[in-house]
Design a protein around this motif. Structure first.
Motif, PDB file in Angstrom:
ATOM      1  N   LEU A 391     -89.175  14.959 -27.098  1.00  0.00           N
ATOM      2  CA  LEU A 391     -89.214  14.676 -25.667  1.00  0.00           C
ATOM      3  C   LEU A 391     -87.849  14.974 -25.056  1.00  0.00           C
ATOM      4  O   LEU A 391     -86.827  14.473 -25.529  1.00  0.00           O
ATOM      5  CB  LEU A 391     -89.591  13.220 -25.414  1.00  0.00           C
ATOM      6  CG  LEU A 391     -89.573  12.778 -23.942  1.00  0.00           C
ATOM      7  CD1 LEU A 391     -90.724  13.425 -23.181  1.00  0.00           C
ATOM      8  CD2 LEU A 391     -89.647  11.247 -23.835  1.00  0.00           C
ATOM      9  N   THR A 392     -87.842  15.805 -24.004  1.00  0.00           N
ATOM     10  CA  THR A 392     -86.604  16.108 -23.284  1.00  0.00           C
ATOM     11  C   THR A 392     -86.729  15.599 -21.858  1.00  0.00           C
ATOM     12  O   THR A 392     -87.649  15.989 -21.130  1.00  0.00           O
ATOM     13  CB  THR A 392     -86.331  17.622 -23.263  1.00  0.00           C
ATOM     14  OG1 THR A 392     -86.237  18.094 -24.615  1.00  0.00           O
ATOM     15  CG2 THR A 392     -85.034  17.924 -22.533  1.00  0.00           C
ATOM     16  N   VAL A 393     -85.806  14.714 -21.472  1.00  0.00           N
ATOM     17  CA  VAL A 393     -85.801  14.128 -20.128  1.00  0.00           C
ATOM     18  C   VAL A 393     -84.658  14.771 -19.344  1.00  0.00           C
ATOM     19  O   VAL A 393     -83.511  14.794 -19.806  1.00  0.00           O
ATOM     20  CB  VAL A 393     -85.622  12.602 -20.187  1.00  0.00           C
ATOM     21  CG1 VAL A 393     -85.692  12.007 -18.780  1.00  0.00           C
ATOM     22  CG2 VAL A 393     -86.680  11.981 -21.094  1.00  0.00           C
ATOM     23  N   THR A 394     -84.983  15.300 -18.165  1.00  0.00           N
ATOM     24  CA  THR A 394     -83.980  15.997 -17.353  1.00  0.00           C
ATOM     25  C   THR A 394     -83.930  15.404 -15.955  1.00  0.00           C
ATOM     26  O   THR A 394     -84.974  15.239 -15.302  1.00  0.00           O
ATOM     27  CB  THR A 394     -84.301  17.497 -17.251  1.00  0.00           C
ATOM     28  OG1 THR A 394     -84.356  18.056 -18.575  1.00  0.00           O
ATOM     29  CG2 THR A 394     -83.244  18.227 -16.434  1.00  0.00           C
ATOM     30  N   ASN A 395     -82.731  15.063 -15.505  1.00  0.00           N
ATOM     31  CA  ASN A 395     -82.519  14.648 -14.121  1.00  0.00           C
ATOM     32  C   ASN A 395     -82.372  15.924 -13.292  1.00  0.00           C
ATOM     33  O   ASN A 395     -81.411  16.677 -13.448  1.00  0.00           O
ATOM     34  CB  ASN A 395     -81.250  13.792 -14.012  1.00  0.00           C
ATOM     35  CG  ASN A 395     -81.039  13.227 -12.617  1.00  0.00           C
ATOM     36  OD1 ASN A 395     -81.265  13.903 -11.620  1.00  0.00           O
ATOM     37  ND2 ASN A 395     -80.571  11.978 -12.551  1.00  0.00           N
ATOM     38  N   THR A 396     -83.367  16.200 -12.420  1.00  0.00           N
ATOM     39  CA  THR A 396     -83.351  17.457 -11.662  1.00  0.00           C
ATOM     40  C   THR A 396     -82.263  17.482 -10.600  1.00  0.00           C
ATOM     41  O   THR A 396     -81.940  18.555 -10.068  1.00  0.00           O
ATOM     42  CB  THR A 396     -84.719  17.702 -10.998  1.00  0.00           C
ATOM     43  OG1 THR A 396     -84.972  16.671 -10.040  1.00  0.00           O
ATOM     44  CG2 THR A 396     -85.825  17.729 -12.031  1.00  0.00           C
ATOM     45  N   VAL A 397     -81.683  16.336 -10.300  1.00  0.00           N
ATOM     46  CA  VAL A 397     -80.613  16.271  -9.295  1.00  0.00           C
ATOM     47  C   VAL A 397     -79.270  16.633  -9.917  1.00  0.00           C
ATOM     48  O   VAL A 397     -78.502  17.444  -9.372  1.00  0.00           O
ATOM     49  CB  VAL A 397     -80.549  14.877  -8.649  1.00  0.00           C
ATOM     50  CG1 VAL A 397     -79.397  14.795  -7.654  1.00  0.00           C
ATOM     51  CG2 VAL A 397     -81.872  14.548  -7.973  1.00  0.00           C
ATOM     52  N   THR A 398     -78.972  16.046 -11.090  1.00  0.00           N
ATOM     53  CA  THR A 398     -77.668  16.267 -11.722  1.00  0.00           C
ATOM     54  C   THR A 398     -77.714  17.304 -12.842  1.00  0.00           C
ATOM     55  O   THR A 398     -76.666  17.805 -13.267  1.00  0.00           O
ATOM     56  CB  THR A 398     -77.132  14.951 -12.305  1.00  0.00           C
ATOM     57  OG1 THR A 398     -77.996  14.534 -13.386  1.00  0.00           O
ATOM     58  CG2 THR A 398     -77.094  13.866 -11.239  1.00  0.00           C
ATOM     59  N   GLY A 399     -78.910  17.597 -13.376  1.00  0.00           N
ATOM     60  CA  GLY A 399     -79.036  18.515 -14.500  1.00  0.00           C
ATOM     61  C   GLY A 399     -78.803  17.871 -15.847  1.00  0.00           C
ATOM     62  O   GLY A 399     -78.901  18.537 -16.886  1.00  0.00           O
ATOM     63  N   ALA A 400     -78.494  16.566 -15.883  1.00  0.00           N
ATOM     64  CA  ALA A 400     -78.250  15.872 -17.148  1.00  0.00           C
ATOM     65  C   ALA A 400     -79.551  15.754 -17.944  1.00  0.00           C
ATOM     66  O   ALA A 400     -80.628  15.543 -17.377  1.00  0.00           O
ATOM     67  CB  ALA A 400     -77.676  14.488 -16.880  1.00  0.00           C
TER      68      ALA A 400
END
Length: 664
Positions: A391-400
């Motif tokens: 599972l890969t979780v990505t914050n679309t705002v910061t790219g983290a």
């Protein structure tokens, strides 16, 4: 609402090699001729191997017919209910029909369903352009299926709704950019491309539907056409059909050439009118999520597909395929095989793992400025192998990003964002792999404290479903129950069983349970499941229990010696008339086999198999066994009788006679 395609017409059970099955389905009887074999098994000219193969073909056709019927009859039903209830109920009817015919024919023919494979049916059954659910969001060029195996892909096209073009112009258009004709494009995982343009052939006087296929790899074009006001274009069989006329279309069966899953797109979907349907090997939720992602649809946009059968095009749960086992036992032959059944599938059994559920729950509350999510998933391998999940979780705002690697096929993790991440948008990509093949599903969620995708705070209730084994238990026999086919969007918290039919689900808990029934007859068993939000669902099934089977018996044997000594060099004629009486405490007598053995050599020289009527009362008859051979008159011969019932219980008896014409 127009007929989708001929595949639903073909959901009736097919005949194979002169075979037919009588199968009773819930809500619909799919009845064909009552005779399962065309040969008489009591004759000596039977071919046991061919008989076994005909029985196997009938089982495969029967299971395939049930799959198509259940998918078409119960549209909108959760997969767990489609397979665990409707398919299972119908398959029990198939098994019952096989037992009945086996008794009548003196053979044992059994079908066992090993496991089903979840899929999605994509359907637009209202005449019109092949446009997505919301044309404003996606336009006329859009992805239909993403990274999926495809079967049963058919379009029922109104020729009057097509662009009128000549084949030469279409070839030129396919080699460049076209806005003039409808085009289906298929791309496999190796990047190989095929295009199929569907149009009205302007070179012919009649209203001919034409299909031009471009194989991008080889640069070749093939064109086929068929006259008719409506024409079925079958992209998995590579055929065109209008009324009773069916013709092969070279090159149109390219789905069978593709390697693994494919992505299917429509181009200029406003240049065609009709209906279409296909079944893919992805769970409905994952399929819709990936198609939306391919089409650039975010959680704030309208979706590609509806989940309402009354509002097509829709993408809803279906049975993609199933594995069945055939067991045949008859005079002179024993046969067992396991077969993958997926009607209208152009290739082999799927190999790529499947994400069955991916649930994202927003657990942030108003007292914190951090994003917090609980992510749960279930995955499966079509070959029942081991699946690894990442599972890969990505914050679309910061790219983290944060990765949860090397997880089991089913699991749950909690993700906690950094301070100040409340309100940000996150994507959750789950990738499943069996070591050779991998597949991903991506969902998007705002960290806004609301549940499920993109702000929806509703909870879907669970679906209770269970199977049991054996399918026809006897008194005193242990019966096992399995509720693993039950499902829920966020997970099932408890399983409770009522095994004694008293109305209280207090007899067992857990995914599996077992019991024995001491009396014959119908017994109701109820499963109640509860999800994490307290919603419940119950499923009741009736288990029919038979009295424990008693063994048949050979009660008497009478032998009349009709043998004669051959004159000169002529062979001796050995002949015995055998009268017999057999009985069985149960009404399931099946077969009687009479074997003539030459005692000095130990050779079986003649065998006669008699199909019994199945009645439990004593049965009697007379049959003749014979042999012609020089120099055997006066030898001893053993006459062996073996009686068998439908449960496989047997009894044997024999007498030895001297072949002397009854001279004593």
């Amino acid at each position: 609402m127009a007929d989708v395609i001929g595949r639903r017409d073909r959901a009736q059970l097919l005949l194979a090699g002169g075979l037919a099955l009588a199968v009773v389905l819930v809500g619909l009887a799919l009845v064909v001729n009552a005779v399962i074999y065309t040969e008489n098994v009591a004759t000596r000219e039977d071919d046991p191997a061919a008989d076994a193969l005909r029985g196997h073909a009938a089982i495969v056709d029967g299971a395939g017919g049930i799959v198509d019927h259940v998918n078409g009859q119960y549209v909108g039903t959760p997969y767990a209910t489609l397979y665990g209830a409707h398919y299972d109920d119908a398959f029990v009817g198939l098994q019952s029909g096989l037992r009945t015919e086996g008794i009548a024919r003196g053979t044992v023919l059994q079908a066992t369903d090993s496991r089903g494979y979840e899929g999605t049916q994509i359907v637009d059954d209202t005449d019109g352009a092949f446009e997505p659910q919301y044309l404003v969001a996606l336009g006329a060029n859009w992805t239909v299926a993403a990274d999926s195996r495809v079967r049963g892909f058919e379009m029922n096209v109104s020729v009057s709704g097509l662009a009128s073009v000549d084949p030469g112009t279409v070839q030129t258009l396919l080699g460049g950019v076209t806005d003039d004709v409808f085009v289906v494009t298929v791309e496999d995982r190796e990047g190989r491309l095929w295009q199929a343009a569907v149009y009205e052939n302007s070179d012919t006087a009649a209203s001919d539907l034409a299909v031009t296929v471009r194989d991008v790899q080889t640069g070749t074009y093939t064109t086929c056409s068929l006259a008719g006001s409506r024409v079925i274009v079958d992209l998995t069989a590579g055929e065109l059909q209008s009324g009773d006329t069916r013709t092969g279309c070279p090159g149109l069966d390219f789905l069978g050439e593709a390697t693994g899953p494919v992505t299917v797109t429509y181009g200029n979907s406003d240049k065609i009118s009709g209906t279409y349907s296909l079944v893919v090997d992805r769970a409905a939720g994952g399929l819709r999520a990936e198609v939306n992602r391919e089409n650039g649809v975010t959680c704030t946009d309208p979706a590609t597909y509806s989940t309402d059968p009354a509002n097509p095009p829709y993408a809803l749960p279906a049975i993609y395929g199933t594995i069945v086992t055939t067991d045949y036992t008859g005079p002179g032959a024993t046969y067992e095989t396991e077969t993958w059944v997926a009607p209208g599938e152009p290739g082999a059994q799927p190999q790529v793992p499947q994400v069955r559920t991916l649930s994202v729950t927003d657990q942030r509350n108003d007292t914190t400025d951090q994003a917090k999510f609980e992510v749960s998933w279930t995955a499966a391998d079509p070959n029942a192998g081991t699946v690894n999940a990442t599972l890969t979780v990505t914050n679309t705002v910061t790219g983290a990003t944060q990765t949860f690697a090397n997880r089991a096929a089913s699991g749950t993790v909690t993700f906690l964002g950094v301070s100040g991440s409340a309100g940000d948008t996150y994507t959750f990509e789950l990738t499943t792999s069996d070591g050779r093949y991998a597949r991903s599903v991506t969902k998007q969620q705002d960290a806004d404290g609301k549940q499920n995708d993109c702000g929806s705070d509703s909870n879907s209730p669970p679906s209770a479903s269970f199977s049991y084994s054996p399918s026809s238990p006897a008194t005193g026999e242990s019966v096992s129950f399995d509720a693993s086919a039950s499902g829920d969007d966020s997970g099932i918290a408890s399983y409770e069983w009522d095994l004694d039919g008293d109305g209280a689900t207090d007899d067992a808990t857990g995914v599996t349970a077992s019991t024995t029934f001491t009396t014959a007859g119908d017994h109701d068993v109820t499963l109640t499941v509860t999800d994490d939000d307290g919603a419940t669902d119950s499923r009741t099934r009736t288990v029919t229990v038979t009295a424990a089977s008693g063994a048949p018996s050979v009660d008497s044997i009478g032998v009349t010696d009709q043998s004669s000594d051959g004159p000169g060099n002529s062979p001796d004629e050995i002949e015995f008339d055998v009268s017999w009486d057999v009985s069985d405490p149960d009404p399931d007598l099946s077969t009687l086999r009479i074997t003539l053995v030459h005692v000095p050599s130990g050779s079986q020289v003649d065998t006669v198999t008699v199909g019994l009527s199945g009645g439990g009362s004593p049965q009697s008859g007379m049959n003749t066994v014979s042999w012609k051979e020089r120099g055997v008159y006066g030898d001893d011969f053993r006459i062996e009788l073996r009686v068998e019932d439908a449960a496989g219980n047997t009894d044997t008896s024999s007498v030895t006679e001297t072949a002397n014409g009854g001279a004593g």
